[in-house]
Design a protein around this motif. Structure first.
Motif, PDB file in Angstrom:
ATOM      1  N   ALA A 259     -13.248  -5.506   8.361  1.00  0.00           N
ATOM      2  CA  ALA A 259     -13.598  -4.644   9.994  1.00  0.00           C
ATOM      3  C   ALA A 259     -13.972  -2.844   9.517  1.00  0.00           C
ATOM      4  O   ALA A 259     -15.576  -2.408   9.413  1.00  0.00           O
ATOM      5  CB  ALA A 259     -13.186  -5.381  10.733  1.00  0.00           C
ATOM      6  N   PRO A 260     -12.882  -2.256   9.200  1.00  0.00           N
ATOM      7  CA  PRO A 260     -13.377  -0.574   9.061  1.00  0.00           C
ATOM      8  C   PRO A 260     -14.276  -0.149   8.278  1.00  0.00           C
ATOM      9  O   PRO A 260     -15.061   0.684   8.146  1.00  0.00           O
ATOM     10  CB  PRO A 260     -11.782   0.112   9.217  1.00  0.00           C
ATOM     11  CG  PRO A 260     -10.920  -1.501   9.152  1.00  0.00           C
ATOM     12  CD  PRO A 260     -11.449  -2.564   8.969  1.00  0.00           C
TER      13      PRO A 260
ATOM     14  N   GLN B   7      -5.841   3.031   3.971  1.00  0.00           N
ATOM     15  CA  GLN B   7      -5.045   2.820   5.216  1.00  0.00           C
ATOM     16  C   GLN B   7      -6.049   1.440   6.030  1.00  0.00           C
ATOM     17  O   GLN B   7      -4.572   0.661   7.038  1.00  0.00           O
ATOM     18  CB  GLN B   7      -6.067   4.190   6.337  1.00  0.00           C
ATOM     19  CG  GLN B   7      -5.789   4.535   7.490  1.00  0.00           C
ATOM     20  CD  GLN B   7      -7.051   5.039   8.182  1.00  0.00           C
ATOM     21  OE1 GLN B   7      -8.242   4.766   8.472  1.00  0.00           O
ATOM     22  NE2 GLN B   7      -6.674   6.917   8.976  1.00  0.00           N
TER      23      GLN B   7
ATOM     24  N   ALA C 287       0.865  -3.881   8.877  1.00  0.00           N
ATOM     25  CA  ALA C 287       1.423  -3.403   9.655  1.00  0.00           C
ATOM     26  C   ALA C 287       2.054  -3.692  10.731  1.00  0.00           C
ATOM     27  O   ALA C 287       2.639  -4.497  11.731  1.00  0.00           O
ATOM     28  CB  ALA C 287       1.427  -1.440  10.569  1.00  0.00           C
TER      29      ALA C 287
ATOM     30  N   ALA D 151      -3.002  -0.385   4.432  1.00  0.00           N
ATOM     31  CA  ALA D 151      -1.759  -0.492   5.522  1.00  0.00           C
ATOM     32  C   ALA D 151      -1.167  -0.535   6.939  1.00  0.00           C
ATOM     33  O   ALA D 151      -0.936  -1.215   7.538  1.00  0.00           O
ATOM     34  CB  ALA D 151      -1.657   0.993   5.721  1.00  0.00           C
ATOM     35  N   ALA D 152      -2.493  -1.069   7.419  1.00  0.00           N
ATOM     36  CA  ALA D 152      -2.491  -1.046   9.668  1.00  0.00           C
ATOM     37  C   ALA D 152      -3.116  -2.076   9.254  1.00  0.00           C
ATOM     38  O   ALA D 152      -1.854  -2.821  10.043  1.00  0.00           O
ATOM     39  CB  ALA D 152      -3.833  -0.656   9.775  1.00  0.00           C
TER      40      ALA D 152
END
Lengths: 209, 209
Positions: free
Chosen positions: A172-173, A192, A199, A195-196
């Motif tokens: 999505a990002p 990133q 997490a 990793a997000a």
């Protein structure tokens, strides 16, 4: 529905066809649709263009695809008929990172990016293209959930996790930047995003409650 | 650049103008652009339509906005000139959740969704609309980073956090569904997206290294 591989057979969008003349015709038509979308966008694409660039007669295009919307929708259906499988690196972390990097790589040169961009644009102009785009992404993300299913088997994720949400969160990002905010994406952003999502998965944010 | 609020003053896109005749003209033109985009999309929008629906003469529209691309870009500039501020609930969790719910609410009825959808669609057709859309989202997301800055002050997030990434992460899964995969969004999805961004923030996934 049974169909024979002759040139007069009706198209069967969304199903795999055997090789042969019809499959080659369909591929030639798809290639012409993609190049037309890349060159002119949906508003500038015409059945005449597809006929000229595929070598398939205009009356055949109208008979078998119904018209422009059917041509674009079938090209999208074909895009979903590949044998792509999600990565299997042995860990959820590796798989999510690989998925994110594949998104970045697929938009790294403008030639490769032109077809998906044209499809997303066409969906704003044509309800049938919008439905085909929806079906394409739904099937693609469902394929991606295999990485979450394996993570659950390994005990890396909870059994009641919303796997569809996890795989959408990775992309999505990146897709936001490509198609909406028109910001650059790169490998660091892929890391990133992965990793997000990892997490958030470990924290239980995607668990159904 | 100084400008007087007369009808012949050149437009100053991206800057706030005092009230008066020019501001009212600009707003009337913007409203006509939005209704035209909603009704016909960018490919169907014409300067004639905007003239008919705004009561501003076609030659004035061409002189002051240059043409269709300038009209759409200025409507986007105006969309960014509101006084909206991000939520301030006292916690990062509350602020992110509120941000996500605002996205869902803004697309909950099709009338409210038509303008942003038309802008995203227009960006695929017009380089100038694409630049205006990029500027709109860049400014909007930068405004949103206030919630992360306050979280850092409260010790809820690390000082080297990528605040721009955090606020994009909250919206991204929702905008992906609205504009690309064309899947429904709801309050539960807003909660999930906010919870994921919060968990990833707490885990340090958005920290720069």
């Amino acid at each position: 529905m049974t169909s024979t591989a002759t040139d007069s057979a009706p198209p069967a969008p969304g199903t795999r066809r055997p090789g042969g003349r019809t499959a080659r015709t369909r591929a030639a038509v798809r290639d012409a649709v993609l190049s037309g979308l890349a060159d002119h966008g949906y508003p500038g694409l015409t059945v005449e263009y597809v006929a000229d660039h595929s070598g398939v007669h205009k009356t055949t295009l109208y008979r078998r695809w119904g018209g422009l919307e059917g041509l674009v929708a079938d090209a999208l259906d074909m895009a979903g008929e590949d044998s792509w499988v999600p990565p299997d690196t042995g860990s959820l972390e590796g798989d999510l990172r690989e998925l994110a990097h594949e998104v970045v790589d697929s938009f790294s040169d403008s030639a490769a990016a032109s077809a998906p961009t044209a499809f997303v644009a066409a969906a704003f102009q044509s309800e049938r293209a919008a439905q085909a785009l929806h079906a394409f992404y739904a099937e693609r993300f469902t394929r991606c959930t295999a990485v979450v299913a394996r993570a659950v088997e390994r005990g890396e994720a909870d059994t009641d996790i919303d796997a569809e949400a996890v795989v959408r969160a990775v992309s999505a990002p990146l897709l936001l930047r490509v198609f909406i905010t028109r910001e650059p994406i790169d490998a660091a952003l892929a890391d990133q995003s992965a990793a997000a999502a990892l997490a958030a998965t470990h924290a239980g944010a995607y668990n159904r409650r």
